[in-house]
Scaffold this motif. Structure first.
Motif, mmCIF file in Angstrom:
data_model
loop_
_atom_site.group_PDB
_atom_site.id
_atom_site.type_symbol
_atom_site.label_atom_id
_atom_site.label_comp_id
_atom_site.label_asym_id
_atom_site.label_seq_id
_atom_site.Cartn_x
_atom_site.Cartn_y
_atom_site.Cartn_z
ATOM 1 N N ALA A 54 21.247 -72.223 60.898
ATOM 2 C CA ALA A 54 20.658 -71.691 59.230
ATOM 3 C C ALA A 54 21.812 -70.955 58.313
ATOM 4 N N TRP A 55 22.107 -70.895 56.709
ATOM 5 C CA TRP A 55 22.622 -69.834 56.410
ATOM 6 C C TRP A 55 21.197 -68.933 55.775
ATOM 7 N N PHE A 56 21.956 -67.930 55.890
ATOM 8 C CA PHE A 56 21.376 -67.546 54.897
ATOM 9 C C PHE A 56 22.213 -66.226 54.020
ATOM 10 N N ARG A 57 21.776 -65.706 53.501
ATOM 11 C CA ARG A 57 22.516 -64.345 52.144
ATOM 12 C C ARG A 57 22.001 -63.715 51.099
ATOM 13 N N GLN A 58 22.772 -62.346 51.385
ATOM 14 C CA GLN A 58 22.464 -60.952 51.158
ATOM 15 C C GLN A 58 23.032 -60.627 49.606
ATOM 16 N N PRO A 59 22.279 -60.531 48.102
ATOM 17 C CA PRO A 59 22.924 -60.364 47.590
ATOM 18 C C PRO A 59 22.979 -58.797 47.680
ATOM 19 N N PRO A 60 24.103 -58.417 46.926
ATOM 20 C CA PRO A 60 24.287 -56.817 46.075
ATOM 21 C C PRO A 60 22.966 -56.268 46.153
ATOM 22 N N GLY A 61 22.454 -54.920 46.957
ATOM 23 C CA GLY A 61 21.094 -55.303 46.320
ATOM 24 C C GLY A 61 19.685 -55.884 46.449
#
Length: 117
Positions: free
Chosen positions: A35-42
């Motif tokens: 899978a792919w996950f993401r973490q946006p700034p803050g």
């Protein structure tokens, strides 16, 4: 132990495309789910897309449906994320992960995607 290395991130204008890659140190054929996950700034990390048993089942976050496509090439032991029609809100650190059971066991370091408006 599975070592994952992401690549393909960068700076792109809104409406553009990028393809992310996640190279695994082991054969991906027998990995239950990638899978792919993401973490946006803050913000907290969030789910983006998953591939179960090499395309038998895929799942996407509502925010990326119709724009992103996840795929797996077992011959290259690589997971991909094709991202089209990118928006500024897609800006984040993108990481891949794998699991053989219920827990996401292994994670990559991530690749940064920045979408300018």
């Amino acid at each position: 132990q599975v070592h994952l290395v992401e690549s393909g991130g960068g700076l792109v204008q809104a409406g553009g495309s990028l393809r992310l890659s996640c190279a695994a140190s082991v054969g991906t054929l027998n990995i239950y789910e990638m899978a792919w996950f993401r973490q946006p700034p803050g913000k907290e990390r969030e789910f983006v897309a998953a591939d179960r048993w090499s395309g038998q089942s895929t799942n996407y976050a509502d925010s990326v449906k119709g724009r992103f496509t996840i795929s797996r090439d077992n011959a290259k032991n690589t997971l991909y994320l094709q991202m089209n029609s990118l928006k500024p809100e897609d800006t984040a650190l993108y990481s891949c992960a794998t699991r053989y059971g219920s827990n996401w066991d292994y994670w990559g370091q991530g690749t940064q995607v920045t979408v300018s408006s």
